[in-house]
Design a protein around this motif. Structure first.
Motif, PDB file in Angstrom:
ATOM      1  N   GLN A 245       0.820  -1.217   0.000  1.00 22.04           N
ATOM      2  CA  GLN A 245       0.000   0.000   0.000  1.00 22.04           C
ATOM      3  C   GLN A 245       0.858   1.274   0.000  1.00 22.04           C
ATOM      4  O   GLN A 245       0.325   2.379  -0.043  1.00 22.04           O
ATOM      5  CB  GLN A 245      -0.920   0.005   1.232  1.00 22.04           C
ATOM      6  N   LEU A 246       2.188   1.111   0.078  1.00 17.80           N
ATOM      7  CA  LEU A 246       3.068   2.281   0.074  1.00 17.80           C
ATOM      8  C   LEU A 246       3.207   2.847  -1.333  1.00 17.80           C
ATOM      9  O   LEU A 246       3.034   2.135  -2.326  1.00 17.80           O
ATOM     10  CB  LEU A 246       4.456   1.897   0.614  1.00 17.80           C
ATOM     11  N   ASP A 250       7.146   7.223  -0.261  1.00 16.66           N
ATOM     12  CA  ASP A 250       7.321   6.667   1.085  1.00 16.66           C
ATOM     13  C   ASP A 250       8.704   6.062   1.301  1.00 16.66           C
ATOM     14  O   ASP A 250       9.043   5.674   2.431  1.00 16.66           O
ATOM     15  CB  ASP A 250       6.263   5.584   1.356  1.00 16.66           C
ATOM     16  N   TYR A 251       9.494   5.916   0.236  1.00 15.73           N
ATOM     17  CA  TYR A 251      10.805   5.288   0.409  1.00 15.73           C
ATOM     18  C   TYR A 251      11.826   5.903  -0.549  1.00 15.73           C
ATOM     19  O   TYR A 251      11.472   6.548  -1.531  1.00 15.73           O
ATOM     20  CB  TYR A 251      10.726   3.773   0.198  1.00 15.73           C
ATOM     21  N   HIS A 269       3.344   6.629   7.524  1.00 14.63           N
ATOM     22  CA  HIS A 269       2.335   5.883   6.746  1.00 14.63           C
ATOM     23  C   HIS A 269       2.335   4.400   7.171  1.00 14.63           C
ATOM     24  O   HIS A 269       1.267   3.814   7.395  1.00 14.63           O
ATOM     25  CB  HIS A 269       2.664   6.019   5.253  1.00 14.63           C
ATOM     26  N   VAL A 270       3.545   3.809   7.295  1.00 13.01           N
ATOM     27  CA  VAL A 270       3.638   2.403   7.701  1.00 13.01           C
ATOM     28  C   VAL A 270       3.075   2.200   9.099  1.00 13.01           C
ATOM     29  O   VAL A 270       2.378   1.208   9.372  1.00 13.01           O
ATOM     30  CB  VAL A 270       5.122   1.930   7.646  1.00 13.01           C
ATOM     31  N   GLU A 271       3.364   3.145  10.006  1.00  8.71           N
ATOM     32  CA  GLU A 271       2.841   3.020  11.368  1.00  8.71           C
ATOM     33  C   GLU A 271       1.322   2.972  11.388  1.00  8.71           C
ATOM     34  O   GLU A 271       0.712   2.157  12.083  1.00  8.71           O
ATOM     35  CB  GLU A 271       3.354   4.180  12.231  1.00  8.71           C
ATOM     36  N   ARG A 272       0.699   3.840  10.598  1.00  3.26           N
ATOM     37  CA  ARG A 272      -0.771   3.843  10.551  1.00  3.26           C
ATOM     38  C   ARG A 272      -1.296   2.523   9.975  1.00  3.26           C
ATOM     39  O   ARG A 272      -2.253   1.948  10.485  1.00  3.26           O
ATOM     40  CB  ARG A 272      -1.265   5.019   9.700  1.00  3.26           C
ATOM     41  N   ASN A 284       4.754   3.671  18.201  1.00  3.73           N
ATOM     42  CA  ASN A 284       6.038   3.991  17.570  1.00  3.73           C
ATOM     43  C   ASN A 284       6.625   2.742  16.930  1.00  3.73           C
ATOM     44  O   ASN A 284       6.846   1.728  17.599  1.00  3.73           O
ATOM     45  CB  ASN A 284       7.003   4.552  18.620  1.00  3.73           C
ATOM     46  N   LEU A 285       6.869   2.848  15.631  1.00  5.60           N
ATOM     47  CA  LEU A 285       7.417   1.699  14.891  1.00  5.60           C
ATOM     48  C   LEU A 285       8.759   1.254  15.452  1.00  5.60           C
ATOM     49  O   LEU A 285       9.092   0.070  15.409  1.00  5.60           O
ATOM     50  CB  LEU A 285       7.566   2.088  13.413  1.00  5.60           C
ATOM     51  N   TYR A 286       9.541   2.195  16.000  1.00  6.42           N
ATOM     52  CA  TYR A 286      10.908   1.869  16.409  1.00  6.42           C
ATOM     53  C   TYR A 286      11.065   1.660  17.908  1.00  6.42           C
ATOM     54  O   TYR A 286      12.167   1.716  18.443  1.00  6.42           O
ATOM     55  CB  TYR A 286      11.871   2.946  15.888  1.00  6.42           C
TER      56      TYR A 286
END
Length: 911
Positions: A245-246, A250-251, A269-272, A284-286
């Motif tokens: 979906q990215l 986004d990268y 975006h990835v976190e959501r 938080n992704l990290y």
């Protein structure tokens, strides 16, 4: 200015150092008449004399002149070869733990016998490390004549040896082995359950042959032992759906570095998306809890964006099959590591095979730094001298050649495109062949070798094509690359370690042509004919200009270019070298300055036209230095990150060794119980808090879960003086009493074995999980740079916190397991050590991308088979049911006493 003046007057620091060593060489030479006069028996007796002198307090340096003179004389009598003075200089450099840079053909293999013999006198063992098993076997068999004459034993470590054979080889005075075998044996030893199963002994002195290849080139990738892990197919599929979906914003991708990373917007975006999918803990992704998820996201992103169907892989019969980037061939059975293959399988919607989990890992840098004294030898090391010193603390010493170099190094030739370049190369080779001059052609890849081969076929040039895969057969072909009119195309690593003599090699021709001819007059006549032909060819080749080394492009590293040049001009022979370049070469295309080459060459060169320019060559060298610096940074980063793991690895392996060597681990278990009780109380009763603030329910739950106890904690809370120390003391006493009660149920030896087994297996389980977490953490930690933080510092902090948590988990798990042990009193099978699991050994070649770990006993995949390799001794024939060892108490997993090399349960202990 003053530096160059001083250099002209006094010589370089390298020249001054070599001059100082010549004084020792003079002492060695002074002993030569004395040792020449000794009988064979008296010369052999020198070994015991030296050992007695060592025991009396003399040092190896004291013995060096006489020991080297002894080896020189032994070599003359056994091999008919006398060490040159420059080989004596090289031997002294190796003995001092430095790197000897010697030109190709100067006799490095023979030179190594000098420090090997001297250092083996201590009885601690010497390791000679080579780049492949063919060279290990060849050098060991060749030089064992010298060692055997002087009373020393020689061992070889190559693939497919069983543990008994490996142990015997390691216990030899001098052991020849490949770098992969040594590293994997070390890792395997630290996965075993008993000291008697281990094959390595203490590290002492190591000599690394082709040291630049092993400690620089191959050090870019670690050695990894992995085993099967839990099935995560569902996670791969769900992460793949998220990453699909990215959008491009986004990268960021870098094709030069073959890397891809999320942008700041992409991370949000990835976190959501992960939150919506229920895959994210917290927001938080990290956060450290999401380390594994970040790893899967990165691998899925790489699989979807960077890996292309029908270019990097194909889908065949419902499976993802890798395509070799150099040859275009399918590589059945090979899989990408770190979950990348599973990410590609999820992308293509095929069945996802379980990934393998790292069980043990080490880099060559940290493996070889365990040797108290390490030295190396190669033809090219000076360009990497700074790295050798910074990483390994080894100085590079350039050894002068025995005879002056007569090779002519011509200027590079530049062409507009690859077609023009290869056409010119093919014509040059045809002309050289017609004049009788042998040509060794160096290419950077198998693909380029095959392309050039097609050009040569059009020109009608007979030639051989090699690609550094089949070491033994290629050594035979490379050894004949100096024959009159021979044309040999080889990737830059092919046949390395094999000498190219003008006119060819008599020894290899005799081996190849007369292997089926028995001893006798017919064979003698054939040998005389071959010797005469080689001698005539040698003179003809010298008249034609010697070996012509023709390189089809510059390599990323100047060192490998120099290695290729050095194949010509051995021992003062005539020779020629020349490099052919064009704008399509990878080095110029990716790293060369566009304006310099494109504008100048495209506008000024006609098709088929060539130019030669020192200025252009200098620019190429600048590009190479950039790549070398970049590759050095990669290796340095590998070391920096592995140093963190290495400190932890040392702690775990040291503790594991102490547990294995201890007769009893009661004190360790008691300490773990005490620390576990302290942790339970500290969590429930924070410092400075009041009893009414304590989490008594959590305390009761953890005491029941971990200690398997139900003490009257509620009653204790009603007492007048309530404090954490009182709880600690009472719980500690109860836990100790419960452990003593368990111990009393069985005999003392059984209890000690149970405790050791629980300790080791729990340690191994948590270390394996810890390695997996560190792998995933390392994949994601570089993103901390977006927060203006140093990734390596963040990694150190996170890794330390994870290690502390692992140690706490180990203490709790061991305490829980022992507390819940329930003994079943029935007739047991004889006590046996657990078998190691099936596992894969991996070391990815940085040049070809292939796994060159050389575990050939596993169908090409490196799986350790349940039965031992077929080369061991067969089981002696006995009447059915007759077992002469039945009365002995032998562990079923111990080696069988008959000496077959099999486990007892697979030999005389078969039920």
């Amino acid at each position: 200015m003053f530096g160059s003046l001083a250099k002209s007057l006094f010589g370089s620091s390298n020249e001054r150092y070599v001059t100082s060593i010549r004084k020792i060489v003079a002492k060695i030479n002074a002993f030569e008449p004395q040792f020449e006069a000794l009988s064979d028996d008296d010369l052999k007796a020198q070994t015991q004399t030296f050992r007695d002198r060592l025991a009396a307090g003399e040092t190896l340096d004291d013995l060096l002149p006489e020991a080297f003179a002894t080896v020189r004389e032994a070599s003359k009598r056994t091999l008919g070869m006398r060490h040159f003075d420059v080989q004596m200089i090289g031997g002294i450099v190796l003995h001092r733990g430095e790197i000897a840079e010697m030109a190709t053909g100067e006799g490095k293999t023979l030179m190594a016998t000098l420090p090997c013999y001297l250092n083996a006198l201590e009885g601690k063992g010497v390791h000679v490390v080579t780049v492949n098993d063919y060279l290990a076997k060849r050098d060991a068999e060749w030089m064992s004549a010298v060692y055997g004459f002087l009373g020393l034993t020689t061992g070889i470590i190559i693939p497919n040896l069983n543990e008994m054979q490996r142990r015997e080889a390691y216990n030899s005075d001098i052991t020849y082995a490949t770098n992969n075998e040594l590293g994997f044996d070390y890792l395997r030893d630290n996965m075993k359950f008993d000291r008697s199963q281990m094959v390595h002994r203490e590290f002492s002195f190591g000599i690394v042959d082709e040291v630049d290849s092993i400690l620089i080139d191959e050090a870019r990738t670690p050695l990894i032992i992995s085993g099967p892990t839990d099935d995560k197919s569902e996670l791969y599929i769900r992460v793949n759906e998220v990453v699909n979906q990215l959008v491009e914003d986004d990268y960021e991708k870098d094709e030069k570095a073959k890397s891809i990373s999320l942008t700041e917007d992409g991370t949000e975006h990835v976190e959501r998306l992960l939150e919506d999918a229920g895959l994210l803990q917290g927001s938080n992704l990290y956060d450290i809890e999401n380390t594994q998820v970040v790893h899967h996201v990165n691998q899925a992103l790489k699989a979807i964006v960077m890996f292309k169907l029908d270019t990097d892989y194909i889908v065949k019969d419902g499976k993802v099959v890798i395509i070799d980037e150099f040859t275009g061939r399918m590589m059945d059975g090979r899989r990408w590591s770190d979950g990348l293959h599973q990410a590609v399988e999820a992308k293509e919607g095929v069945q996802i095979e379980p990934e393998n989990q790292t069980l043990a890992s080490i880099t060559f840098q940290n493996y070889f730094r365990m040797y108290p004294k390490l030295s190396g030898m190669t033809g090219t090391a000076a360009t990497e001298a700074a790295e050798f010193f910074e990483i390994y603390k080894m100085n590079v010493v350039t050894i002068p050649t025995n005879r002056p170099i007569a090779r002519q190094d011509n200027e590079d030739e530049f062409y507009k495109n690859i077609t023009d370049k290869f056409g010119a190369i093919a014509r040059t080779i045809r002309e050289a062949q017609e004049s009788g001059q042998p040509v060794l052609v160096g290419t950077v890849s198998i693909e380029k070798s095959e392309l050039l081969s097609s050009f040569l076929e059009k020109e009608g040039v007979a030639h051989s094509v090699l690609n550094a895969r089949f070491h033994e057969s290629e050594a035979h072909i490379v050894a004949q690359a100096g024959r009159r009119g021979a044309v040999t195309i080889a990737t830059n690593m092919a046949g390395r370690g094999t000498d190219i003599k003008l006119g060819g090699s008599e020894e290899f021709r005799i081996d190849d042509e007369l292997k089926d001819v028995p001893e006798g007059p017919e064979r003698d006549a054939a040998i005389a004919r071959i010797n005469a032909e080689v001698a005539a060819d040698r003179e003809a080749v010298k008249a034609a200009g010697g070996l012509f080394v023709l390189a089809t492009e510059r390599h990323e590293s100047r060192r490998i270019d120099n290695q290729l040049r050095g194949r010509s001009g051995r021992q003062g022979d005539p020779g020629l070298s020349k490099f052919y370049l064009c704008l399509d070469d990878d080095l110029l295309r990716i790293f060369g300055p566009d304006t310099l080459f494109s504008k100048m060459m495209n506008k000024n060169l006609e098709d088929g036209e060539a130019i030669g320019s020192k200025w252009l060559s200098k620019a190429i060298e600048t590009a190479q230095k950039k790549v070398e610096a970049r590759n050095y940074d990669i290796r340095k980063q590998v070391v920096e990150y592995d140093n963190v793991m290495n400190d932890q690895r040392k702690v775990i392996y040291e503790q594991r060794g102490e547990i294995i060597d201890s007769e009893t681990v009661d004190d360790v278990m008691a300490e773990m119980r005490a620390e576990t009780v302290n942790a339970i109380i500290a969590d429930a009763c924070p410092p400075g808090s009041y009893p009414e603030q304590w989490d008594v329910e959590a305390m009761k739950e953890r005491v029941a879960n971990i200690l398997d106890l139900s003490p009257p904690i509620d009653d204790w809370m009603q007492e007048d003086e309530v404090d954490p120390e009182m709880f600690e003391t009472r719980l500690q006493d109860l836990a100790d009493a419960a452990a003593a009660g368990k111990a009393a149920q069985v005999d003392e030896d059984t209890w000690h074995n149970v405790e050791k087994s629980v300790l080791i297996q729990t340690l191994d389980h948590h270390w394996k999980d810890h390695l997996s977490t560190l792998d995933a953490l390392r994949q994601a930690i570089f993103l901390r740079a977006y927060a203006q933080k140093q990734p390596i510092n963040e990694y150190k902090q996170e890794a330390f916190a994870l290690f502390e948590r692992m140690l706490q988990n180990i203490r709790e798990d061991v305490t829980r397991t022992v507390a819940r042990i329930d003994f079943q009193f029935q007739e047991p099978e004889a006590a046996a050590l657990p078998d190691l699991p099936d596992f894969l050994t991996t070391h990815i070649d940085p040049f070809t991308g292939e796994d060159n770990s050389a575990d050939l006993d596993a169908g090409g995949l490196g799986v350790i088979a349940n039965t031992l390799p077929p080369m061991q001794a067969p089981r002696p024939d006995l009447p059915e049911g007759d077992n002469p060892y039945a009365a002995l108490e032998i562990s079923r997993n111990a080696p069988c006493p008959c000496g077959s090399g099999r486990k007892y349960k697979h030999c005389h202990g078969v039920l």
